[in-house]
Design a protein around this motif. Structure first.
Motif, PDB file in Angstrom:
ATOM      1  N   GLN A  15     -26.232 -24.339 -49.054  1.00  0.00           N
ATOM      2  CA  GLN A  15     -25.100 -23.990 -48.191  1.00  0.00           C
ATOM      3  C   GLN A  15     -23.799 -24.554 -48.764  1.00  0.00           C
ATOM      4  OE1 GLN A  15     -26.902 -21.559 -46.188  1.00  0.00           O
ATOM      5  NE2 GLN A  15     -25.208 -22.203 -44.882  1.00  0.00           N
ATOM      6  N   PHE A  16     -23.842 -25.780 -49.252  1.00  0.00           N
ATOM      7  CA  PHE A  16     -22.656 -26.387 -49.858  1.00  0.00           C
ATOM      8  C   PHE A  16     -22.159 -25.552 -51.037  1.00  0.00           C
ATOM      9  CE2 PHE A  16     -24.034 -30.978 -48.570  1.00  0.00           C
ATOM     10  CZ  PHE A  16     -23.589 -30.747 -47.281  1.00  0.00           C
ATOM     11  N   CYS A  17     -23.095 -25.159 -51.886  1.00  0.00           N
ATOM     12  CA  CYS A  17     -22.734 -24.419 -53.096  1.00  0.00           C
ATOM     13  C   CYS A  17     -22.171 -23.032 -52.790  1.00  0.00           C
ATOM     14  CB  CYS A  17     -23.945 -24.298 -54.022  1.00  0.00           C
ATOM     15  SG  CYS A  17     -24.447 -25.863 -54.781  1.00  0.00           S
ATOM     16  N   MET A  18     -22.589 -22.452 -51.680  1.00  0.00           N
ATOM     17  CA  MET A  18     -22.049 -21.156 -51.273  1.00  0.00           C
ATOM     18  C   MET A  18     -20.568 -21.264 -50.911  1.00  0.00           C
ATOM     19  SD  MET A  18     -25.189 -19.681 -48.930  1.00  0.00           S
ATOM     20  CE  MET A  18     -24.113 -18.524 -48.100  1.00  0.00           C
ATOM     21  N   LEU A  19     -20.175 -22.422 -50.383  1.00  0.00           N
ATOM     22  CA  LEU A  19     -18.791 -22.624 -49.956  1.00  0.00           C
ATOM     23  C   LEU A  19     -17.931 -23.280 -51.031  1.00  0.00           C
ATOM     24  CD1 LEU A  19     -19.497 -23.965 -46.357  1.00  0.00           C
ATOM     25  CD2 LEU A  19     -18.516 -21.739 -46.921  1.00  0.00           C
ATOM     26  N   GLU A  20     -18.554 -24.112 -51.873  1.00  0.00           N
ATOM     27  CA  GLU A  20     -17.807 -24.863 -52.880  1.00  0.00           C
ATOM     28  C   GLU A  20     -18.704 -25.184 -54.069  1.00  0.00           C
ATOM     29  OE1 GLU A  20     -15.425 -26.336 -55.190  1.00  0.00           O
ATOM     30  OE2 GLU A  20     -14.451 -25.989 -53.247  1.00  0.00           O
ATOM     31  N   THR A  21     -18.343 -24.653 -55.245  1.00  0.00           N
ATOM     32  CA  THR A  21     -19.172 -24.853 -56.434  1.00  0.00           C
ATOM     33  C   THR A  21     -18.979 -26.227 -57.075  1.00  0.00           C
ATOM     34  OG1 THR A  21     -17.482 -23.785 -57.799  1.00  0.00           O
ATOM     35  CG2 THR A  21     -19.273 -22.393 -56.941  1.00  0.00           C
ATOM     36  N   ASP A  22     -17.841 -26.861 -56.814  1.00  0.00           N
ATOM     37  CA  ASP A  22     -17.567 -28.174 -57.397  1.00  0.00           C
ATOM     38  C   ASP A  22     -18.311 -29.245 -56.606  1.00  0.00           C
ATOM     39  OD1 ASP A  22     -16.609 -30.534 -58.428  1.00  0.00           O
ATOM     40  OD2 ASP A  22     -14.514 -29.909 -58.471  1.00  0.00           O
ATOM     41  N   GLN A  68      -5.228 -48.488 -38.908  1.00  0.00           N
ATOM     42  CA  GLN A  68      -6.166 -49.579 -38.654  1.00  0.00           C
ATOM     43  C   GLN A  68      -6.323 -50.511 -39.850  1.00  0.00           C
ATOM     44  OE1 GLN A  68      -7.677 -50.054 -35.576  1.00  0.00           O
ATOM     45  NE2 GLN A  68      -6.280 -48.406 -34.958  1.00  0.00           N
ATOM     46  N   GLN A  69      -5.648 -50.170 -40.933  1.00  0.00           N
ATOM     47  CA  GLN A  69      -5.711 -50.954 -42.174  1.00  0.00           C
ATOM     48  C   GLN A  69      -7.155 -51.121 -42.653  1.00  0.00           C
ATOM     49  OE1 GLN A  69      -3.525 -54.556 -41.106  1.00  0.00           O
ATOM     50  NE2 GLN A  69      -1.614 -53.643 -41.826  1.00  0.00           N
ATOM     51  N   ILE A  70      -7.895 -50.023 -42.580  1.00  0.00           N
ATOM     52  CA  ILE A  70      -9.271 -49.995 -43.064  1.00  0.00           C
ATOM     53  C   ILE A  70      -9.247 -49.532 -44.521  1.00  0.00           C
ATOM     54  CG2 ILE A  70     -11.528 -48.877 -42.834  1.00  0.00           C
ATOM     55  CD1 ILE A  70     -10.946 -48.652 -39.831  1.00  0.00           C
ATOM     56  N   GLU A  71      -9.715 -50.382 -45.410  1.00  0.00           N
ATOM     57  CA  GLU A  71      -9.654 -50.047 -46.835  1.00  0.00           C
ATOM     58  C   GLU A  71     -10.762 -49.081 -47.230  1.00  0.00           C
ATOM     59  OE1 GLU A  71      -9.501 -52.280 -51.217  1.00  0.00           O
ATOM     60  OE2 GLU A  71      -9.884 -53.431 -49.396  1.00  0.00           O
ATOM     61  N   LYS A  72     -11.993 -49.401 -46.824  1.00  0.00           N
ATOM     62  CA  LYS A  72     -13.145 -48.577 -47.188  1.00  0.00           C
ATOM     63  C   LYS A  72     -13.789 -48.026 -45.917  1.00  0.00           C
ATOM     64  CE  LYS A  72     -17.385 -48.703 -49.987  1.00  0.00           C
ATOM     65  NZ  LYS A  72     -18.316 -49.576 -50.756  1.00  0.00           N
ATOM     66  N   LEU A  73     -14.111 -46.727 -45.931  1.00  0.00           N
ATOM     67  CA  LEU A  73     -14.655 -46.094 -44.735  1.00  0.00           C
ATOM     68  C   LEU A  73     -15.765 -45.117 -45.101  1.00  0.00           C
ATOM     69  CD1 LEU A  73     -14.337 -45.577 -41.609  1.00  0.00           C
ATOM     70  CD2 LEU A  73     -12.839 -43.669 -42.240  1.00  0.00           C
ATOM     71  N   ASN A  74     -16.868 -45.198 -44.385  1.00  0.00           N
ATOM     72  CA  ASN A  74     -17.924 -44.194 -44.466  1.00  0.00           C
ATOM     73  C   ASN A  74     -17.889 -43.338 -43.206  1.00  0.00           C
ATOM     74  OD1 ASN A  74     -18.843 -45.091 -46.950  1.00  0.00           O
ATOM     75  ND2 ASN A  74     -20.417 -46.425 -46.073  1.00  0.00           N
ATOM     76  N   ILE A  75     -18.234 -42.072 -43.350  1.00  0.00           N
ATOM     77  CA  ILE A  75     -18.214 -41.122 -42.236  1.00  0.00           C
ATOM     78  C   ILE A  75     -19.574 -40.441 -42.166  1.00  0.00           C
ATOM     79  CG2 ILE A  75     -17.122 -39.024 -41.320  1.00  0.00           C
ATOM     80  CD1 ILE A  75     -14.624 -39.800 -43.014  1.00  0.00           C
ATOM     81  N   PHE A  76     -20.068 -40.261 -40.938  1.00  0.00           N
ATOM     82  CA  PHE A  76     -21.348 -39.575 -40.777  1.00  0.00           C
ATOM     83  C   PHE A  76     -21.244 -38.506 -39.704  1.00  0.00           C
ATOM     84  CE2 PHE A  76     -25.495 -38.639 -39.090  1.00  0.00           C
ATOM     85  CZ  PHE A  76     -26.308 -38.593 -40.212  1.00  0.00           C
ATOM     86  N   LEU A  77     -21.885 -37.356 -39.976  1.00  0.00           N
ATOM     87  CA  LEU A  77     -22.024 -36.295 -38.991  1.00  0.00           C
ATOM     88  C   LEU A  77     -23.251 -35.464 -39.351  1.00  0.00           C
ATOM     89  CD1 LEU A  77     -19.447 -33.442 -39.750  1.00  0.00           C
ATOM     90  CD2 LEU A  77     -19.800 -35.361 -41.274  1.00  0.00           C
ATOM     91  N   PRO A  78     -24.063 -35.056 -38.363  1.00  0.00           N
ATOM     92  CA  PRO A  78     -25.213 -34.198 -38.644  1.00  0.00           C
ATOM     93  C   PRO A  78     -24.760 -32.785 -38.965  1.00  0.00           C
ATOM     94  CG  PRO A  78     -25.015 -34.586 -36.293  1.00  0.00           C
ATOM     95  CD  PRO A  78     -23.985 -35.452 -36.945  1.00  0.00           C
ATOM     96  N   SER A  79     -25.555 -32.062 -39.746  1.00  0.00           N
ATOM     97  CA  SER A  79     -25.161 -30.722 -40.189  1.00  0.00           C
ATOM     98  C   SER A  79     -26.128 -29.633 -39.759  1.00  0.00           C
ATOM     99  CB  SER A  79     -25.053 -30.684 -41.722  1.00  0.00           C
ATOM    100  OG  SER A  79     -23.883 -31.305 -42.175  1.00  0.00           O
ATOM    101  N   GLY A  80     -25.550 -28.460 -39.461  1.00  0.00           N
ATOM    102  CA  GLY A  80     -26.315 -27.233 -39.298  1.00  0.00           C
ATOM    103  C   GLY A  80     -26.157 -26.448 -40.592  1.00  0.00           C
ATOM    104  N   THR A  81     -25.047 -25.711 -40.693  1.00  0.00           N
ATOM    105  CA  THR A  81     -24.751 -24.990 -41.931  1.00  0.00           C
ATOM    106  C   THR A  81     -24.112 -25.903 -42.975  1.00  0.00           C
ATOM    107  OG1 THR A  81     -22.530 -24.345 -41.176  1.00  0.00           O
ATOM    108  CG2 THR A  81     -24.370 -22.853 -40.648  1.00  0.00           C
ATOM    109  N   GLY A  82     -23.634 -27.067 -42.546  1.00  0.00           N
ATOM    110  CA  GLY A  82     -23.004 -28.000 -43.475  1.00  0.00           C
ATOM    111  C   GLY A  82     -21.536 -27.732 -43.710  1.00  0.00           C
ATOM    112  N   THR A  83     -20.973 -26.757 -43.024  1.00  0.00           N
ATOM    113  CA  THR A  83     -19.576 -26.352 -43.248  1.00  0.00           C
ATOM    114  C   THR A  83     -18.593 -27.482 -42.963  1.00  0.00           C
ATOM    115  OG1 THR A  83     -20.192 -24.109 -42.589  1.00  0.00           O
ATOM    116  CG2 THR A  83     -17.843 -24.613 -42.670  1.00  0.00           C
ATOM    117  N   THR A  84     -18.749 -28.144 -41.819  1.00  0.00           N
ATOM    118  CA  THR A  84     -17.811 -29.202 -41.447  1.00  0.00           C
ATOM    119  C   THR A  84     -17.891 -30.367 -42.418  1.00  0.00           C
ATOM    120  OG1 THR A  84     -18.014 -28.574 -39.107  1.00  0.00           O
ATOM    121  CG2 THR A  84     -17.042 -30.722 -39.583  1.00  0.00           C
ATOM    122  N   ALA A  85     -19.096 -30.805 -42.733  1.00  0.00           N
ATOM    123  CA  ALA A  85     -19.263 -31.935 -43.650  1.00  0.00           C
ATOM    124  C   ALA A  85     -18.689 -31.616 -45.032  1.00  0.00           C
ATOM    125  CB  ALA A  85     -20.743 -32.302 -43.764  1.00  0.00           C
ATOM    126  N   LEU A  86     -18.944 -30.410 -45.507  1.00  0.00           N
ATOM    127  CA  LEU A  86     -18.472 -30.008 -46.841  1.00  0.00           C
ATOM    128  C   LEU A  86     -16.956 -29.983 -46.910  1.00  0.00           C
ATOM    129  CD1 LEU A  86     -17.417 -27.282 -48.597  1.00  0.00           C
ATOM    130  CD2 LEU A  86     -18.882 -28.957 -49.701  1.00  0.00           C
TER     131      LEU A  86
END
Length: 303
Positions: free
Chosen positions: A206-213, A154-172
């Motif tokens: 929840q994020f930190c449990m899956l990824e410390t960085d 689509q030749q999109i240079e800048k993109l923001n993405i949004f999704l609601p979280s439960g455990t946050g796994t997908t977003a992370l």
């Protein structure tokens, strides 16, 4: 009982509240593994586990993950043992939604009074609540690849993405995968989310449990008013009905209303930059949520 997942999921353009949004239709991937469950459990669908004979997990009695795990167990010929804190009497007497469907798939549901069944037995596959574990990264990486390929087409240079979280796994794991897969010469897509189950501190934990960085952590947005998970809010019902009326898309009633309300409260996220909203499925849960809303707010109609 094999399932053919429809990858990549389509991306549509919708208009809502006088703005254009892109909508990633992960809800169309598969009836049984709709949305983020198709991503989270893809690892288990694509690999063989000859020593496994039983899945053990836990969560709520109307969990989307519970239903998808019941399908996975049935496909693989495994037993499925699922633990809950309680089962409402009304639900026992009138099975419906994810609970009914999972029971029909052979789920053995137990009210826990002590520690959930063994996590260490060799023949047991233990799945954390909502699929919150490192194996989820396998399927979410594919989601990131799909988004980057579409962005390039689509030749999109800048993109923001949004999704609601439960455990946050997908977003992370989506933010992490996008960070690792994006070409150095391209602007990194930024993932935004909101916590539907707990507060911002809970989601950060929840994020930190899956990824410390923390460089791989999504950006958390929130509304000023505290939101209680599972509670019926007039504002949530109204925006869900409006989304359906305006876009023709059926969203989930538990996560998406708060997701859209939060997103719309931050116009700086979508007014100047293209915004991709990820529809994560969970529609089967509406079978239990919608009658509750209709009983509580009978004056609100879909007209």
């Amino acid at each position: 009982m094999m399932t053919d997942l429809q990858f990549p999921s389509p991306i549509e353009t919708i208009r809502f509240q006088n703005h254009t949004f892109f909508l990633k239709r992960d809800d169309l991937i598969d009836t049984n593994f709709s949305g983020n469950k198709a991503r989270k459990f893809h690892y288990y669908l694509k690999n063989d586990f000859p020593h496994i004979k039983k899945i053990v997990s836990y969560g709520s009695a109307q969990s989307n993950a519970m239903y998808s795990l019941s399908v996975l167990a049935k496909m693989k010929g495994w037993r499925f043992e699922y633990y809950v804190d309680h089962i409402a009497d009304y639900l026992k007497e009138n099975p419906h939604g994810n609970y009914r469907a999972a029971i029909e798939n052979g789920m053995d549901i137990r009210v826990r009074s002590e520690e959930v069944g063994s996590r260490s037995e060799e023949e047991v596959l233990f799945i954390e609540e909502g699929g919150c574990q490192k194996e989820a990264e396998y399927g979410i990486k594919i989601l990131a690849q799909e988004i980057l390929e579409w962005k390039k087409e689509q030749q999109i240079e800048k993109l923001n993405i949004f999704l609601p979280s439960g455990t946050g796994t997908t977003a992370l794991y989506l933010q992490k995968s996008l960070s690792l897969l994006s070409p150095v010469s391209c602007l990194l897509p930024k993932v935004y989310t909101t916590s539907c189950v707990g507060d911002t501190a809970y989601l950060k934990k929840q994020f930190c449990m899956l990824e410390t960085d923390e460089n791989y952590h999504p950006t958390i947005l929130s509304l000023e008013k505290k939101h209680h998970f599972g509670k019926l809010y007039r504002e949530n019902y109204e925006i869900w009905l409006k989304l359906h009326r305006v876009t023709g898309v059926v969203f989930d009633l538990l996560y998406d209303p708060l997701g859209w309300r939060t997103l719309l409260a931050y116009p700086q996220v979508y007014e100047e930059t293209p915004l991709l909203y990820i529809h994560q499925g969970g529609i089967l849960g509406n079978e239990s949520m919608l009658p509750r809303y209709q009983r509580k707010y009978p004056s609100i109609t879909s007209e």
